[in-house]
Design a protein around this motif. Structure first.
Motif, PDB file in Angstrom:
ATOM      1  N   GLU A   1     -29.113  30.128  -4.902  1.00  0.00           N
ATOM      2  CA  GLU A   1     -27.655  30.338  -4.774  1.00  0.00           C
ATOM      3  C   GLU A   1     -27.354  31.701  -4.149  1.00  0.00           C
ATOM      4  O   GLU A   1     -26.252  31.924  -3.658  1.00  0.00           O
TER       5      GLU A   1
ATOM      6  N   ARG B   1     -33.483  26.943   3.503  1.00  0.00           N
ATOM      7  CA  ARG B   1     -32.386  27.774   4.021  1.00  0.00           C
ATOM      8  C   ARG B   1     -32.745  29.258   4.084  1.00  0.00           C
ATOM      9  O   ARG B   1     -32.283  29.989   4.963  1.00  0.00           O
TER      10      ARG B   1
ATOM     11  N   GLY C   1     -32.794  39.399   1.857  1.00  0.00           N
ATOM     12  CA  GLY C   1     -32.785  40.848   1.709  1.00  0.00           C
ATOM     13  C   GLY C   1     -32.845  41.289   0.264  1.00  0.00           C
ATOM     14  O   GLY C   1     -32.828  40.468  -0.659  1.00  0.00           O
ATOM     15  N   ALA C   2     -32.908  42.618   0.104  1.00  0.00           N
ATOM     16  CA  ALA C   2     -32.768  43.177  -1.237  1.00  0.00           C
ATOM     17  C   ALA C   2     -31.369  42.811  -1.727  1.00  0.00           C
ATOM     18  O   ALA C   2     -30.462  42.560  -0.927  1.00  0.00           O
TER      19      ALA C   2
ATOM     20  N   GLY D   1     -33.813  41.874   6.267  1.00  0.00           N
ATOM     21  CA  GLY D   1     -33.902  43.102   5.488  1.00  0.00           C
ATOM     22  C   GLY D   1     -35.167  43.096   4.647  1.00  0.00           C
ATOM     23  O   GLY D   1     -36.286  42.917   5.152  1.00  0.00           O
TER      24      GLY D   1
ATOM     25  N   ILE E   1     -24.752  47.210   7.132  1.00  0.00           N
ATOM     26  CA  ILE E   1     -24.159  47.532   5.833  1.00  0.00           C
ATOM     27  C   ILE E   1     -24.322  49.026   5.537  1.00  0.00           C
ATOM     28  O   ILE E   1     -24.311  49.459   4.391  1.00  0.00           O
TER      29      ILE E   1
ATOM     30  N   ALA F   1     -37.914  49.401   2.860  1.00  0.00           N
ATOM     31  CA  ALA F   1     -39.127  48.885   2.216  1.00  0.00           C
ATOM     32  C   ALA F   1     -40.179  48.561   3.270  1.00  0.00           C
ATOM     33  O   ALA F   1     -40.861  47.550   3.204  1.00  0.00           O
TER      34      ALA F   1
HETATM   35  N1  CO8 Z   1     -27.870  40.429  -1.594  1.00  0.00           N
HETATM   36  C1  CO8 Z   1     -27.055  39.833  -2.486  1.00  0.00           C
HETATM   37  N2  CO8 Z   1     -26.484  38.635  -2.275  1.00  0.00           N
HETATM   38  C2  CO8 Z   1     -26.729  38.017  -1.115  1.00  0.00           C
HETATM   39  C3  CO8 Z   1     -27.549  38.569  -0.122  1.00  0.00           C
HETATM   40  C4  CO8 Z   1     -28.151  39.846  -0.399  1.00  0.00           C
HETATM   41  N3  CO8 Z   1     -28.986  40.445   0.457  1.00  0.00           N
HETATM   42  N4  CO8 Z   1     -27.593  37.736   0.929  1.00  0.00           N
HETATM   43  C5  CO8 Z   1     -26.843  36.674   0.610  1.00  0.00           C
HETATM   44  N5  CO8 Z   1     -26.319  36.839  -0.623  1.00  0.00           N
HETATM   45  C6  CO8 Z   1     -25.433  35.926  -1.371  1.00  0.00           C
HETATM   46  C7  CO8 Z   1     -24.011  35.953  -0.851  1.00  0.00           C
HETATM   47  O1  CO8 Z   1     -23.298  37.037  -1.384  1.00  0.00           O
HETATM   48  C8  CO8 Z   1     -23.522  34.615  -1.324  1.00  0.00           C
HETATM   49  O2  CO8 Z   1     -23.232  34.710  -2.708  1.00  0.00           O
HETATM   50  P1  CO8 Z   1     -21.851  34.078  -3.307  1.00  0.00           P
HETATM   51  O3  CO8 Z   1     -21.946  32.596  -2.976  1.00  0.00           O
HETATM   52  O4  CO8 Z   1     -21.925  34.371  -4.753  1.00  0.00           O
HETATM   53  O5  CO8 Z   1     -20.753  34.733  -2.554  1.00  0.00           O
HETATM   54  C9  CO8 Z   1     -24.737  33.720  -1.192  1.00  0.00           C
HETATM   55  O6  CO8 Z   1     -25.862  34.597  -1.161  1.00  0.00           O
HETATM   56  C10 CO8 Z   1     -24.729  32.905   0.086  1.00  0.00           C
HETATM   57  O7  CO8 Z   1     -24.562  33.798   1.173  1.00  0.00           O
HETATM   58  P2  CO8 Z   1     -23.428  33.635   2.286  1.00  0.00           P
HETATM   59  O8  CO8 Z   1     -22.244  32.936   1.709  1.00  0.00           O
HETATM   60  O9  CO8 Z   1     -23.193  34.971   2.903  1.00  0.00           O
HETATM   61  O10 CO8 Z   1     -24.165  32.641   3.308  1.00  0.00           O
HETATM   62  P3  CO8 Z   1     -23.915  32.535   4.875  1.00  0.00           P
HETATM   63  O11 CO8 Z   1     -24.657  31.329   5.304  1.00  0.00           O
HETATM   64  O12 CO8 Z   1     -22.466  32.613   5.205  1.00  0.00           O
HETATM   65  O13 CO8 Z   1     -24.601  33.846   5.510  1.00  0.00           O
HETATM   66  C11 CO8 Z   1     -26.341  35.483   5.769  1.00  0.00           C
HETATM   67  C12 CO8 Z   1     -25.983  34.023   5.414  1.00  0.00           C
HETATM   68  C13 CO8 Z   1     -26.072  35.751   7.249  1.00  0.00           C
HETATM   69  C14 CO8 Z   1     -27.848  35.660   5.484  1.00  0.00           C
HETATM   70  C15 CO8 Z   1     -25.518  36.451   4.907  1.00  0.00           C
HETATM   71  O14 CO8 Z   1     -25.620  36.060   3.536  1.00  0.00           O
HETATM   72  C16 CO8 Z   1     -25.949  37.876   4.993  1.00  0.00           C
HETATM   73  O15 CO8 Z   1     -25.659  38.544   5.963  1.00  0.00           O
HETATM   74  N6  CO8 Z   1     -26.650  38.385   3.959  1.00  0.00           N
HETATM   75  C17 CO8 Z   1     -27.061  39.760   3.870  1.00  0.00           C
HETATM   76  C18 CO8 Z   1     -28.187  40.057   4.808  1.00  0.00           C
HETATM   77  C19 CO8 Z   1     -28.534  41.525   4.718  1.00  0.00           C
HETATM   78  O16 CO8 Z   1     -27.771  42.385   5.056  1.00  0.00           O
HETATM   79  N7  CO8 Z   1     -29.763  41.773   4.238  1.00  0.00           N
HETATM   80  C20 CO8 Z   1     -30.244  43.135   4.070  1.00  0.00           C
HETATM   81  C21 CO8 Z   1     -29.912  43.611   2.703  1.00  0.00           C
HETATM   82  S1  CO8 Z   1     -30.308  45.322   2.464  1.00  0.00           S
HETATM   83  C22 CO8 Z   1     -31.983  45.309   2.313  1.00  0.00           C
HETATM   84  O17 CO8 Z   1     -32.641  44.324   2.299  1.00  0.00           O
HETATM   85  C23 CO8 Z   1     -32.646  46.617   2.195  1.00  0.00           C
HETATM   86  C24 CO8 Z   1     -34.114  46.400   1.918  1.00  0.00           C
HETATM   87  C25 CO8 Z   1     -34.872  47.632   1.970  1.00  0.00           C
HETATM   88  C26 CO8 Z   1     -34.879  48.228   0.690  1.00  0.00           C
HETATM   89  C27 CO8 Z   1     -34.442  49.612   0.780  1.00  0.00           C
HETATM   90  C28 CO8 Z   1     -33.204  49.802  -0.001  1.00  0.00           C
HETATM   91  C29 CO8 Z   1     -33.117  51.124  -0.594  1.00  0.00           C
END
Ligand code: CO8
Length: 261
Positions: A27, A63, A68-69, A111, A138, A144
């Protein structure tokens, strides 16, 4: 029943020497929260010391491998909190695993999800896989290993582009750039990874272990030191019974029976 809340742990049904872990927060697109990572590292380390397991596979769902984190866990943290939490240091324990680990990636590997896939030794990608380091979108950057491992894997210009723009790579682009071993239809990506793991699981395990160590050494040492390391591992294998068995079986034109000793 699994003792884990955020992952599933099982053995490949056709080859119990392959230990398999599924990331299981569908989810949230398998966002890597602290609990999931603790569980994942514990399960990997348990397989790593289990004598029956020879190779490991990590996968998500169709999917998402992992998007990501977990942003929700980081959004309101300050630098000191992040520093004290130091949650990404323990990810390096994955790179210290002795047994080979294969990532089977479908959908998003973004990520920390891309960084996790790159911590694995090989990547089998479905045609739907998308790799990226979108942290720039973001307000941060990879934390990592993304800037280091992606650059080593695909070279500076493309790594720079991905890290600075956040653009995703398709599976085929990732293949062309050498990030993944192969791209296969979504219906078979997991089977393909399991089959590869099964091939490796059938090899002499000490040779697999020392060979993996030597390949990884190439990423962190100058050539001369890496070559010395390789030679020592090669010589070391001559005190295993599997070396005698392998070479004698070749001479006797029969299939070797590995002891793992
Ligand atoms: N963290 C938390 N929740 C997430 C994440 C995430 N990375 N990615 C997706 N989700 C959640 C969404 O919030 C959503 O939850 P809810 O239904 O409760 O609102 C659910 O997953 C489904 O996601 P979407 O509705 O956004 O699905 P879409 O199909 O519209 O979009 C995407 C898919 C494009 C993948 C979109 O979810 C997205 O952009 N996600 C974030 C991607 C991102 O930015 N990843 C990098 C995160 S930062 C990171 O990884 C840093 C790692 C290094 C560590 C160093 C840190 C100090």
């Amino acid at each position: 029943m699994s003792v884990y809340a955020c992952i599933q742990v099982y053995r490949y049904e056709h080859d119990p020497r392959v230990g398999v872990i599924q990331l299981n927060r569908p989810e949230k697109l398998n966002a890597l929260n602290l609990q999931l990572m603790d569980e994942l590292i514990a399960a990997l380390e348990a397989f790593d010391i289990d004598p029956e397991v020879r190779c490991m596979v990590l996968h998500g769902n169709e999917r998402a491998f992992a998007a990501g984190a977990d942003i929700d866990e980081m959004a309101d943290a300050d630098s000191v909190e992040m520093l004290l939490r130091d949650q990404f240091r323990k990810w390096e324990r994955i790179s210290a695993l002795k047994k080979p680990l294969i990532a089977a990636v479908s959908g998003y590997a973004l990520g920390g999800g891309c960084e996790l896939a790159m911590l694995c030794d090989m990547i089998i990608a479905s045609e739907t896989a998308q790799f990226g380091q979108p942290e720039i979108n973001i307000g941060v950057m990879p934390g990592a290993g993304g800037t280091q491992r992606l650059t080593r894997a695909i070279g500076k210009p493309m790594a720079m582009e991905l890290v600075l723009t956040g653009r995703f790579l398709s599976a085929h682009e990732a293949y062309r750039l050498g990030l993944v071993n192969r791209v296969v239809p979504i219906e078979v990506y997991l089977q393909e990874a399991l089959a590869l793991a099964s091939v490796i699981a059938a090899k002499p395990p000490i040779a697999v272990r020392l060979a993996k160590e030597a390949v990884l050494k190439a990423l962190s040492t100058p050539l001369e030191i890496g070559l010395e390391f390789e030679r020592k591992n090669f010589y070391l294998l001559f005190s295993t019974s599997d070396q005698k068995e392998g070479m004698h079986a070749f001479q006797q034109k029969r299939t070797p029976q590995w002891q793992g000793r």
